[in-house]
Design an enzyme around this catalytic site. Sequence first.
Site, PDB file in Angstrom:
ATOM      1  N   HIS A 101      23.910  19.929  13.322  1.00  0.00           N
ATOM      2  CA  HIS A 101      25.351  19.906  12.525  1.00  0.00           C
ATOM      3  C   HIS A 101      26.353  20.590  13.215  1.00  0.00           C
ATOM      4  O   HIS A 101      27.218  20.854  12.724  1.00  0.00           O
ATOM      5  CB  HIS A 101      25.009  20.608  11.055  1.00  0.00           C
ATOM      6  CG  HIS A 101      24.216  19.602  10.177  1.00  0.00           C
ATOM      7  ND1 HIS A 101      22.788  19.977  10.146  1.00  0.00           N
ATOM      8  CD2 HIS A 101      24.757  19.029   9.316  1.00  0.00           C
ATOM      9  CE1 HIS A 101      22.380  18.963   9.033  1.00  0.00           C
ATOM     10  NE2 HIS A 101      23.328  18.616   8.489  1.00  0.00           N
ATOM     11  N   GLU A 155      42.133  12.129   4.393  1.00  0.00           N
ATOM     12  CA  GLU A 155      43.060  12.589   5.568  1.00  0.00           C
ATOM     13  C   GLU A 155      42.696  13.901   6.572  1.00  0.00           C
ATOM     14  O   GLU A 155      42.774  13.975   7.516  1.00  0.00           O
ATOM     15  CB  GLU A 155      44.521  12.485   5.008  1.00  0.00           C
ATOM     16  CG  GLU A 155      45.363  11.358   4.555  1.00  0.00           C
ATOM     17  CD  GLU A 155      44.873  10.816   3.120  1.00  0.00           C
ATOM     18  OE1 GLU A 155      45.411  10.130   2.684  1.00  0.00           O
ATOM     19  OE2 GLU A 155      43.859  11.628   2.650  1.00  0.00           O
ATOM     20  N   GLY A 186      15.706  10.077  12.000  1.00  0.00           N
ATOM     21  CA  GLY A 186      15.956   8.508  11.510  1.00  0.00           C
ATOM     22  C   GLY A 186      17.245   8.026  12.085  1.00  0.00           C
ATOM     23  O   GLY A 186      17.095   6.918  13.024  1.00  0.00           O
ATOM     24  N   ASP A 205      12.619   9.874   2.957  1.00  0.00           N
ATOM     25  CA  ASP A 205      13.585  11.163   2.979  1.00  0.00           C
ATOM     26  C   ASP A 205      13.789  11.815   1.574  1.00  0.00           C
ATOM     27  O   ASP A 205      14.055  11.078   0.622  1.00  0.00           O
ATOM     28  CB  ASP A 205      14.778  11.173   3.745  1.00  0.00           C
ATOM     29  CG  ASP A 205      14.775  10.624   5.260  1.00  0.00           C
ATOM     30  OD1 ASP A 205      13.584  11.418   5.613  1.00  0.00           O
ATOM     31  OD2 ASP A 205      15.519  10.375   5.658  1.00  0.00           O
ATOM     32  N   GLU A 248      19.005   2.835  12.252  1.00  0.00           N
ATOM     33  CA  GLU A 248      20.006   2.836  11.313  1.00  0.00           C
ATOM     34  C   GLU A 248      21.237   2.234  11.336  1.00  0.00           C
ATOM     35  O   GLU A 248      22.374   2.666  10.566  1.00  0.00           O
ATOM     36  CB  GLU A 248      19.838   3.976  10.432  1.00  0.00           C
ATOM     37  CG  GLU A 248      18.407   4.410   9.985  1.00  0.00           C
ATOM     38  CD  GLU A 248      18.092   5.688   9.315  1.00  0.00           C
ATOM     39  OE1 GLU A 248      19.301   6.124   8.759  1.00  0.00           O
ATOM     40  OE2 GLU A 248      17.313   6.314   9.378  1.00  0.00           O
ATOM     41  N   ARG A 269      32.210  16.100   6.808  1.00  0.00           N
ATOM     42  CA  ARG A 269      31.284  15.131   6.429  1.00  0.00           C
ATOM     43  C   ARG A 269      31.532  14.794   4.947  1.00  0.00           C
ATOM     44  O   ARG A 269      31.623  15.623   3.954  1.00  0.00           O
ATOM     45  CB  ARG A 269      29.835  15.537   6.540  1.00  0.00           C
ATOM     46  CG  ARG A 269      28.675  14.854   5.756  1.00  0.00           C
ATOM     47  CD  ARG A 269      28.437  13.597   6.429  1.00  0.00           C
ATOM     48  NE  ARG A 269      27.263  13.062   6.024  1.00  0.00           N
ATOM     49  CZ  ARG A 269      27.135  11.781   6.005  1.00  0.00           C
ATOM     50  NH1 ARG A 269      27.795  10.871   6.423  1.00  0.00           N
ATOM     51  NH2 ARG A 269      25.757  11.351   5.654  1.00  0.00           N
TER      52      ARG A 269
END
Length: 775
Positions: free
Chosen positions: A708, A16, A446, A613, A498, A529
């Site tokens: 980011h 939430e 990627g 990675d 991806e 995130r």
Amino acid sequence: MQTHILGYPRIGSKRELKKACEQYWSGKISGTALEEAGKQIRFQNWKTQQEQGIDLIPVNDFSFYDQVLDMSLTVGAIPERYAALVKNKEISPLDLYFAMARGYQKEGLDITAMEMTKWFDTNYHYLVPEFTVDQSFSNHSSKVVEEFKEAKELGIKAKPVLIGPVTYLWLGKEKTNGFEKIDLIHKLLPVYLEILKELVENGVDWVQFDEPILGLDLNSKEKEAFLMVYKTIRETFPKLKTLLATYFEGLNDNTALALSLPVCALHLDLVRNSEQLDEVLGQIPDNLSISLGLVDGRNIWKNDFEKSLKIIKKASHTLGREKIMIAPSCSLLHVPYDLELESQEDTLLPEIKRWMAFAKQKLKEVTLLQKLSLPNPEKNQLLEYEANKAAIADRKNSGLIHNKAVKQRVEAIAPSDDKRKSEYASRSILQKNFLQLPLLPTTTIGSFPQTGEVRKWRSQYKKGVIDKHTYQNLLIEATESLIRKQEKIGLDVLVHGEYERNDMVEYFGEQLAGFTFSQYGWVQSYGSRCVKPPIIFGDISRPEPITVSWSTYAQSLTKRRVKGMLTGPVTILQWSFVRNDQDRATTCKQIALAIREEVKDLENAGINIIQIDEPAIREGLPLRKSAWENYLNWATQAFRLSSSGVSDATQIHTHMCYSEFNDIMPSIAAMDADVITIECSRSQMELLDVFADFKYPNEIGPGVYDIHSPRVPSQKEMVQLIKKAQDVIPTAKLWVNPDCGLKTRKWEETEKALILMVEAARELREIARVSSDLT
């Protein structure tokens, strides 16, 4: 004997908080609505803990983004570049907070975000405090005080949690020369005392100070700071009950220091280091209580009650029950909310679910351990104990876990299996001739934006709204569209995007035997995130190829090179919930052998640039240097096992982000990747210095912009960063790329940034060409 926890998940049982934050950032809800969403999550967390019988409930463990960023604001450690925002009365404290986390780019201002790095050896990221030689601190303690008052009004016996002042300084970074950050302790401590004064005035009983650096190798100044800080706190607030929390490692050579501090209780992580208890009990002063961190705060397996009760009995025999506290090993921030939410038996078999405990279940484990340690437990508690013993035994003997063929493959690994055929110097010549890439080749890491449309397709497919054929066709169309976009942007080495992947680790786990999954097992990685780590419960193998069809399809659409994109064995291990019945090195080798098969299949299918990675290599480093060598040996071997089965002409890339490499450069070089891409933009290329000092022999792609943050840097800014890289790394060995995958970004900002990045590379190529012509 009291029960308590060190912290609780804060994203909400169904994410939430993530949804509310993202709605606020996009302008869909107000700041008031976001604050209300946070309040509801806090209230529910406190209520859950109270209902499960926790005696001391933490407050100030909630955060809208990161607890270290919260602490920076609490003590007024706001970097100078945000001064314009502080003076601008139109910006709210909430927007200043998010600007520090995510950057700020509007109203004529262009301010970069604070640097981000891993929280010790976890996959959680924190915002790095910034300190200058003339650093000042001031009290902005409303958050911790207000949350304590909220809890108190609800009848919650609350225990405020503060990052301890010595650890807070250790977490930060000196942004100017001429001082050591620990020297700021005399400026910082008065602010902590003001905060404590407010809490005491509002009726606080216990305060928890998180000082996990007591599990690290400390220098003399840091040890002196501990003594000074906690002596001052005790003298200033003699009646305040203070709990000093250590976790993620044992005290070891800091045992005497920790036991000499004038605190009321000391928390020990007995999951990570159970051996420390004997040493502590042998030296413990009469007035100190011990908090036993028995329930694993970083993994999802049930507690072994029989083993934990033996530890409680030992501690109680030495100290008496009144000086014992029962707790998880660390904050429950690192585990999912509630196992009761898991209902789909096709993803999580009932037998495996029976072996597990999420945050809510761990609360019950803590309180049950307290009750079972009483002289005469109740009948229902004894039944719980028997059920726990049965689950532990069932897991140990289950046929789901063991695969003889996998174990034999690990035992048969030969010394040559983790070595390329030739040294990098020879390989690089073959690769340059074969791949025919320009100077300063451009690529991405990627993933590309997983738009709402892509996520909608995945959701519809999982719910059965669309069939597999329809879903695959949508992904095929998206992949072709992305190839065309990358060609138009002008990237030199493309990726397939991806779109078929939900998460870089979860996706691979879904294709490998020995893994299982949850529906709602989300944990916070940073900010909004969240990741849903796969669960490694048994021996690991690859039943069939995983990525080959997508990579070869993408390559068939273009004449430019397409990279195969894989997640490395150490990262799959680190970012999963790992079985705890086998050493991690063995599990990692099993994963490496599975990835090795995939790498060879990609090469055989015509994919000659393959990225594996490994952002978690540094994260997995033990906190004590004495344990580094063993870990780095098996971790780098696992990477080489996965990557060394190919010909010299095939170029192996790896990616690492938000890590300090200074102390492990020989091991990074020992991985022997042809190209390493790293995060560098938030640190303004500072991370490259260590590669230059070490004379890193292979090729490097330093990230030239921060993915980011929604901020789009200018071409000039990226040119300047690449020039900084050219100052320390030969241009012939440099790649140009963002600092991480683009999955979480929006398309508009992504395209703008990549176009500017490609133009920056072209501008510098032209400078290099002209310079070459002149000479």
